[in-house]
Structure formats: C-alpha cells, structure tokens
Design a protein around this motif. Structure first.
Motif, PDB file in Angstrom:
ATOM      1  N   ALA A  83       0.847  -1.360  -0.140  1.00  0.00           N
ATOM      2  CA  ALA A  83      -0.056  -0.037  -0.004  1.00  0.00           C
ATOM      3  C   ALA A  83       0.912   1.315  -0.093  1.00  0.00           C
ATOM      4  O   ALA A  83       2.095   1.058   0.638  1.00  0.00           O
ATOM      5  N   ILE A  85       0.577   4.785   1.719  1.00  0.00           N
ATOM      6  CA  ILE A  85       0.117   5.485   2.845  1.00  0.00           C
ATOM      7  C   ILE A  85       0.441   6.948   2.897  1.00  0.00           C
ATOM      8  O   ILE A  85       1.691   6.873   3.029  1.00  0.00           O
ATOM      9  N   ALA A 101      -0.866   5.687  -6.659  1.00  0.00           N
ATOM     10  CA  ALA A 101      -1.376   5.177  -5.642  1.00  0.00           C
ATOM     11  C   ALA A 101      -2.523   4.080  -5.867  1.00  0.00           C
ATOM     12  O   ALA A 101      -2.307   2.801  -5.245  1.00  0.00           O
ATOM     13  N   TRP A 102      -3.165   4.246  -6.829  1.00  0.00           N
ATOM     14  CA  TRP A 102      -4.141   3.036  -7.113  1.00  0.00           C
ATOM     15  C   TRP A 102      -3.477   2.023  -7.506  1.00  0.00           C
ATOM     16  O   TRP A 102      -4.174   0.871  -7.236  1.00  0.00           O
ATOM     17  N   ASN A 105      -2.192   0.254  -4.358  1.00  0.00           N
ATOM     18  CA  ASN A 105      -3.187  -0.275  -3.442  1.00  0.00           C
ATOM     19  C   ASN A 105      -4.291  -1.201  -3.745  1.00  0.00           C
ATOM     20  O   ASN A 105      -4.849  -1.928  -2.887  1.00  0.00           O
ATOM     21  N   LEU A 144      -5.654   6.930  -0.036  1.00  0.00           N
ATOM     22  CA  LEU A 144      -5.773   5.822   0.637  1.00  0.00           C
ATOM     23  C   LEU A 144      -7.222   5.255   0.936  1.00  0.00           C
ATOM     24  O   LEU A 144      -7.547   3.900   0.927  1.00  0.00           O
ATOM     25  N   GLY A 147      -8.392   3.687  -2.084  1.00  0.00           N
ATOM     26  CA  GLY A 147      -7.607   2.614  -2.373  1.00  0.00           C
ATOM     27  C   GLY A 147      -8.579   1.303  -1.690  1.00  0.00           C
ATOM     28  O   GLY A 147      -8.605   0.253  -2.066  1.00  0.00           O
ATOM     29  N   LYS A 148      -8.760   1.747  -0.368  1.00  0.00           N
ATOM     30  CA  LYS A 148      -9.326   0.666   0.714  1.00  0.00           C
ATOM     31  C   LYS A 148     -10.549   0.433   0.415  1.00  0.00           C
ATOM     32  O   LYS A 148     -11.029  -0.845   0.447  1.00  0.00           O
TER      33      LYS A 148
END
Length: 212
Positions: A83, A85, A101-102, A105, A144, A147-148
């Motif tokens: 990930a 963060i 980031a995507w 993640n 984030l 992503g989560k």
C-alpha cells in the motif's frame, strides 16, 4: 507442502504475518520491492524464499509468483499487503500520483489474485487475503480511502467468482496506525490472517475489522 506468499513483506504487518504462517510450518515466499526490505525478514525466518518485484510491474509480479509456485507449488495462501500510505486531501494530488497510489493499493492485488486464484480454484482450495483499512473515508487520506474502498470491492468480486470453487477471499481491515506495543500491534493483527485461513468453509468471513 504448498506455502504462503506474502506480497509487501516489509516491517509491520507483512513481517508479522510471514512469521505467523512460518510458525505453522508453511514454506514462506516473501515478495517486496527492494532487497533492503527483504533481507532482514528472510534472515529472521531462515528458510524463506525472498523475491523482489514492484507490484505495479505486472510482468515482474507474475514472474515472482511463478517462481514461488515452481518452488512450493500453488500457494495455500496469498497475502497482499502492499500500500501507499500518504496524507492527501481532495484535489492535492496530481492525476499521476493518484494513479500511482491506485496501482499499488488495488491493481497489484488484482494482478496477484488473477494470476493465482484460477490455480487455487482448479485445486479446490486456497486463501487470498488483502490488507484493508480506512473503514470510514477520511478526507485527509483521500487516495488511501479510495484504495481501501477498492480493496473491499475487489474482495467481493473475487469471492463471487472464485468462492464457489473453494477459494476463500477476505480482507483484514485495520482501523488505525500499526505500531508495536499498541492496540494495533502487528503481531495481534497477524492472528486474524491465520484465523481467516483456517476457518471452516461453512464459517467463511469476508472481512475482519481490527479496531484495536
């Protein structure tokens, strides 16, 4: 014996999960972006297969997974723990950084699952666990949070596709900052991964939320 593959095997949850599964006698494969991350954990486990791969590099990640399968067979369990963060409010990241980031993640988890889950399904058993977080979206952690949320959707999709064939797909959602000696101690969190892997099929859980 088929083993456990931990992707994103750095300090913290990755280390604790690898050690937890190693204690049960499973052969361990560690995958991380750099040897600097891998070396201390591989030395701690002693017998782990340590492989470098950037999860955003589809070819490199698939090659690492193929190496793990050549050495240990189709894994009993794959844990995706990678990930990015970072603190970023809406509108603060460039498109390029959002995509980066995507890619870590969510897309890396898709690459790993799509490569391994069909083989698990053919065997009729296996576990895929993705480390989740941000049970509630937080504007200060926009990328984030997105992503989560994507991870939860991915787990649901994979469960629908592969669950009927015996593949348990789940997420451990960590609702706070991970640190030793706190309510979010990685060793405590790692117990959830083992619990999910060993659940009887009739009791399969798709998500465990660690609230500390």
């Amino acid at each position: 014996m088929a083993g456990a593959v931990v992707i994103g095997a750095g300090p913290g949850i990755g280390r604790s999960v690898a050690l937890r599964f190693a204690r049960e006698g499973l052969p361990i494969t560690l995958i991380a972006r750099t040897t600097e991350t891998l070396t201390p954990l591989a030395a701690e486990i002693g017998t782990a297969l340590a492989l470098t791969a950037d999860v955003t590099d589809e070819k490199a990640l698939k090659t690492a997974l193929d190496t793990a399968m050549r050495e240990h067979g189709v894994p009993e369990v794959v844990v995706y723990n990678a990930a990015i963060i970072q603190a970023d409010a809406p509108g603060k990241l460039s498109v390029e950084r959002h995509l980066a980031a995507w890619s870590v993640n969510v897309v890396g988890a898709i690459t790993a699952a799509a490569h391994v889950a069909p083989r698990m399904a053919e065997r009729g058993s296996g576990t895929i666990i993705v480390t989740g977080g941000m049970p509630e979206a937080v504007p200060a952690y926009t990328s984030l949070s997105l992503g989560k949320a994507g991870v939860r959707a991915l787990v649901s999709l994979l469960d629908t596709q592969f669950g009927p064939s015996g593949v348990h797909v789940a997420t451990v959602t960590v609702a706070g900052p991970v640190a030793k000696g706190t309510p979010f101690d990685p060793d405590d969190i790692a117990e959830h991964y083992w619990r999910l892997h060993t659940q009887p099929r009739a009791d399969w859980t798709q998500e465990i939320v660690h609230k500390g």
